[in-house]
Design a protein around this motif. Structure first.
Motif, PDB file in Angstrom:
ATOM      1  N   THR A 145     -13.792   5.086  -7.456  1.00  0.00           N
ATOM      2  CA  THR A 145     -12.847   4.136  -8.029  1.00  0.00           C
ATOM      3  C   THR A 145     -11.660   4.296  -7.479  1.00  0.00           C
ATOM      4  O   THR A 145     -10.749   4.286  -8.312  1.00  0.00           O
ATOM      5  CB  THR A 145     -12.981   4.065  -9.490  1.00  0.00           C
ATOM      6  N   VAL A 146     -11.120   4.640  -6.377  1.00  0.00           N
ATOM      7  CA  VAL A 146      -9.990   5.003  -5.795  1.00  0.00           C
ATOM      8  C   VAL A 146      -9.782   3.961  -4.631  1.00  0.00           C
ATOM      9  O   VAL A 146     -10.329   4.264  -3.259  1.00  0.00           O
ATOM     10  CB  VAL A 146      -9.919   6.543  -5.221  1.00  0.00           C
ATOM     11  N   THR A 147      -9.245   2.661  -4.977  1.00  0.00           N
ATOM     12  CA  THR A 147      -9.089   1.765  -3.860  1.00  0.00           C
ATOM     13  C   THR A 147      -8.259   2.129  -2.660  1.00  0.00           C
ATOM     14  O   THR A 147      -8.709   1.874  -1.580  1.00  0.00           O
ATOM     15  CB  THR A 147      -8.296   0.612  -4.480  1.00  0.00           C
ATOM     16  N   ALA A 148      -7.567   3.070  -2.797  1.00  0.00           N
ATOM     17  CA  ALA A 148      -6.477   3.402  -1.920  1.00  0.00           C
ATOM     18  C   ALA A 148      -7.409   4.108  -0.573  1.00  0.00           C
ATOM     19  O   ALA A 148      -6.822   4.345   0.457  1.00  0.00           O
ATOM     20  CB  ALA A 148      -5.530   4.502  -2.219  1.00  0.00           C
ATOM     21  N   VAL A 149      -8.491   4.583  -0.828  1.00  0.00           N
ATOM     22  CA  VAL A 149      -9.222   5.147   0.203  1.00  0.00           C
ATOM     23  C   VAL A 149      -9.617   4.191   1.255  1.00  0.00           C
ATOM     24  O   VAL A 149      -9.597   4.144   2.449  1.00  0.00           O
ATOM     25  CB  VAL A 149     -10.832   5.679  -0.124  1.00  0.00           C
ATOM     26  N   MET A 150      -9.875   2.707   0.987  1.00  0.00           N
ATOM     27  CA  MET A 150      -9.890   1.767   1.991  1.00  0.00           C
ATOM     28  C   MET A 150      -8.669   1.493   2.581  1.00  0.00           C
ATOM     29  O   MET A 150      -8.526   1.165   3.706  1.00  0.00           O
ATOM     30  CB  MET A 150     -10.305   0.399   1.011  1.00  0.00           C
ATOM     31  N   SER A 154       0.296   5.472   4.876  1.00  0.00           N
ATOM     32  CA  SER A 154       0.018   5.293   3.495  1.00  0.00           C
ATOM     33  C   SER A 154      -0.062   6.898   2.953  1.00  0.00           C
ATOM     34  O   SER A 154       0.585   7.080   1.931  1.00  0.00           O
ATOM     35  CB  SER A 154      -1.231   4.550   3.365  1.00  0.00           C
ATOM     36  N   ALA A 155      -0.913   7.607   3.471  1.00  0.00           N
ATOM     37  CA  ALA A 155      -1.025   8.834   3.149  1.00  0.00           C
ATOM     38  C   ALA A 155       0.412   9.836   3.385  1.00  0.00           C
ATOM     39  O   ALA A 155       0.557  10.628   2.434  1.00  0.00           O
ATOM     40  CB  ALA A 155      -2.327   9.613   4.153  1.00  0.00           C
ATOM     41  N   GLY A 156       0.987   9.448   4.418  1.00  0.00           N
ATOM     42  CA  GLY A 156       2.455  10.096   4.484  1.00  0.00           C
ATOM     43  C   GLY A 156       3.394   9.944   3.275  1.00  0.00           C
ATOM     44  O   GLY A 156       3.880  10.644   2.855  1.00  0.00           O
ATOM     45  N   CYS A 157       3.305   8.633   2.991  1.00  0.00           N
ATOM     46  CA  CYS A 157       4.116   7.934   1.701  1.00  0.00           C
ATOM     47  C   CYS A 157       3.432   8.847   0.525  1.00  0.00           C
ATOM     48  O   CYS A 157       4.336   9.118  -0.331  1.00  0.00           O
ATOM     49  CB  CYS A 157       4.001   6.545   1.583  1.00  0.00           C
ATOM     50  N   LEU A 183       0.951  -1.416   0.064  1.00  0.00           N
ATOM     51  CA  LEU A 183      -0.114   0.056  -0.159  1.00  0.00           C
ATOM     52  C   LEU A 183       0.953   1.221   0.086  1.00  0.00           C
ATOM     53  O   LEU A 183       0.674   2.119  -0.735  1.00  0.00           O
ATOM     54  CB  LEU A 183      -0.874  -0.306   1.339  1.00  0.00           C
ATOM     55  N   MET A 184       1.856   1.096   0.687  1.00  0.00           N
ATOM     56  CA  MET A 184       2.901   2.283   0.734  1.00  0.00           C
ATOM     57  C   MET A 184       3.475   2.551  -0.466  1.00  0.00           C
ATOM     58  O   MET A 184       3.737   3.770  -1.049  1.00  0.00           O
ATOM     59  CB  MET A 184       3.708   2.208   2.017  1.00  0.00           C
ATOM     60  N   MET A 185       3.771   1.418  -1.330  1.00  0.00           N
ATOM     61  CA  MET A 185       4.408   1.576  -2.507  1.00  0.00           C
ATOM     62  C   MET A 185       3.508   2.205  -3.500  1.00  0.00           C
ATOM     63  O   MET A 185       3.775   3.090  -4.210  1.00  0.00           O
ATOM     64  CB  MET A 185       5.189   0.320  -3.051  1.00  0.00           C
ATOM     65  N   PHE A 186       2.162   1.726  -3.515  1.00  0.00           N
ATOM     66  CA  PHE A 186       1.461   2.467  -4.378  1.00  0.00           C
ATOM     67  C   PHE A 186       1.022   3.896  -4.035  1.00  0.00           C
ATOM     68  O   PHE A 186       0.927   4.632  -5.082  1.00  0.00           O
ATOM     69  CB  PHE A 186      -0.079   1.684  -4.218  1.00  0.00           C
TER      70      PHE A 186
END
Length: 575
Positions: A136-141, A429-432, A72-75
């Motif tokens: 359609t932003v999977t990163a929200v999860m 994840s948001a920090g990355c 997730l952090m890489m994405f």
């Protein structure tokens, strides 16, 4: 079957790669122009495997949370790298209407997901899932999940983190399908629904930019440095007009900016124009320019055309130039061409990874990529003026930059601040993602940092990171997802998902059409960007028979890509 599923449970990495191997092709299956998408395809396959294993054979999958976190952090870092250059320039200048459309769309969608779930009494997790799927932003999860794991969201009695994530996945699945279908259809036909001819509107928009073309391989990917077809030619003329004597190639370029003298042949001497020699009567010069201009004006301006191969023997290279912190940001391509375009021509133009029409009146912004072709010294000369370096086709990944950025992003995101008893953290994840934005912004503005990362490398990091994260998520929520569909939950998810698909772009459209009087096709492109939906942009381009709508896509896309993650995190915290 039992043996296979048991093997996958004992070897979770086999499960992960199987989910990707089947999910990717499934996501690309197109039915009447519509498809699940590779991310949703991977999620569906992963849930299917985990659910079948649990329900039929009593087999559960245990995958270390570290795997999910790393990918997730890489994405998120790769996502930040994509939107970074335009994130700040779009806020700073020229895209205020696009910014407002993005904010209207994003805030209204999050409000529908959050307050809608509260209003109909859906348990925690569904709201964040609706927001994630509808956008359609999977990163929200991912960021919503970090709110659960960090303790920023307090689990109600009787609920576990897995059950919240299962609710999230259920909300995501329903709203994603509805959003993928109805957003494309709705935005695509918005101009026609309001009485506008999309083809005519596109031609009007193109006329305001004075024509052009776009396309080509993305920066840093295979084919980016291929010359391909071009309307540019190098022809040789003998200097016969006295008014040219004593002038240099640079002097002539100022008088005739649509052509450039690249070679001067004087007897046995062949002189490159980079030495800027003065012309003499009888010289043979190699002139680069549009074929039609050279045919109609070459003899008139210079003299008779002659067959002199030495004047036309010029090696041409193709390179991507990322516009840095330059005084040329904010100028039109027409202005750039007349000031720094000596010996080069523009093949393609990209903004936030999207090809946009490179038209004379198109305004360039920091972070834009200009694909230039011409002699190496001319390309280098243009790159220097744009505070950049020429990037030839490459797969250099800059691992050191990524490692440092992920380290700093993790530390920043992991830091927690307690307010009224609630621990608030940005989330790793948001920090990355923020570090990805910062790194790409710095590297684009300052070529000394190495220039932007290869788009091919960034895209791979983006795809593998998101897909692996989704596969790990599916393994955990698969056995519990069926309990999330009890009673009228599916109906409410469908209603809220449909509202989230249609209402936000409509609000952005009404603002742009009636308050700002925007061109309908340009406005539709902005709505597609605000919805983070490239398939929707493709639909607008199909119905308008033009690529002009792409000029409005990147700014709202870049803004909402970050904004929806922040709002999605807060929606989970206060769920």
């Amino acid at each position: 079957m039992g043996f296979l599923l048991n093997y996958l449970a004992k070897n979770p990495f086999a499960y992960l790669f199987l989910a990707l191997a089947v999910g990717y092709p499934l996501g690309r299956v197109t039915v009447k122009g519509l498809s699940l998408g590779t991310t949703a395809g991977t999620l569906v396959v992963g849930i299917g495997i985990a659910l079948t294993s649990s329900a039929v054979f009593g087999i559960t999958y245990t995958i270390p949370g570290l795997v999910e976190d790393i990918f997730l952090m890489m994405f998120m870092y790769a996502l930040g790298m994509r939107v970074g250059p335009q994130f700040f320039s779009g806020l700073a200048r020229g895209g205020l209407d696009f910014v407002i459309i993005g904010v209207i769309t994003c805030v209204s969608l999050v409000a529908i997901g959050y307050f809608g779930a509260k209003l109909v009494g859906l348990p925690p997790g569904y709201g964040a899932g609706i927001i994630s799927g509808s956008y359609t932003v999977t990163a929200v999860m991912g960021v919503a999940g970090s709110a659960v794991s960090s303790g920023a969201f307090k689990l109600p009695d009787g609920m576990t983190a897995d059950s919240v994530m299962a609710n999230m996945a259920a909300g995501y699945a329903i709203s994603y399908v509805l959003s993928s279908l109805f957003t494309i259809l709705f935005v695509k036909y918005l101009p026609s629904m309001f009485g506008y001819d999309p083809v005519k509107s596109a031609k009007e928009a193109e006329a305001s930019f004075e024509g052009g073309e776009d396309g080509g391989a993305l920066p840093g990917t295979a084919g980016a440095s291929i010359l391909g077809f071009t309307g540019e030619q190098i022809r040789s003329y003998k200097v016969e007009h006295q008014e040219l004597v004593g002038l240099s190639p640079q002097d002539l370029f100022k008088k005739y900016p649509h052509a450039a003298v690249l070679m001067v042949v004087r007897g046995d001497d062949v002189i490159e124009a980079k030495d800027n020699p003065t012309l003499q009567m009888g010289d043979v010069i190699g002139v680069a320019g549009r074929y039609g201009d050279l045919i109609s004006k070459g003899t008139e301006v210079v003299g008779i055309e002659v067959d002199e191969p030495r004047a036309r023997k010029v090696d041409i290279e193709v390179a991507d130039i990322h516009l840095g912190k330059s005084e040329y940001a904010g100028k039109t391509l027409e202005e750039l061409g007349s000031e720094i375009g000596f010996g080069v021509y523009l093949k393609s133009m990209f903004r936030a990874g999207v090809a946009i029409p490179h038209l004379p009146k198109t305004v360039v912004e920091k972070g834009d990529v200009l694909r230039l072709a011409g002699p190496a010294w001319c390309v280098n000369q243009a790159a220097k003026a744009l505070k950049s370096v020429p990037i030839i086709e490459s797969a250099y990944t800059e691992v050191a930059f990524m490692a440092v950025a992920l380290l700093v992003g993790f530390i920043i995101g992991h830091a927690s601040l307690t307010i009224s008893g609630i621990p608030f953290a940005l989330g790793t994840s948001a920090g990355c993602m923020l570090m990805g934005i910062l790194v790409s912004w710095l590297r684009t503005r300052n070529p000394d940092f190495g220039g932007p990362t290869s788009e091919g490398a960034r895209a791979f990091l983006n795809d593998i990171g998101l897909s692996m994260f989704v596969a790990v998520l599916a393994a955990g929520v698969g056995p519990k997802i069926m309990t999330s569909f009890q009673g009228t939950v599916v109906i409410w998810l469908a209603v809220l998902g449909l509202l989230a698909a249609l209402v936000p772009p409509l609000l952005g459209w009404l603002y742009g059409l009636y308050i700002r009087k925007m061109n309908p096709v340009i406005l539709a492109g902005a709505c597609a960007g605000a919805r983070n939906s490239t398939p929707t942009l493709n639909g607008v381009q199909d119905v308008s028979q033009s690529a002009i709508s792409a000029v409005a896509y990147p700014v709202p896309y870049a803004l909402t890509s970050a904004l929806v993650l922040i709002l999605g995190y807060l929606a989970m915290v206060f769920a």
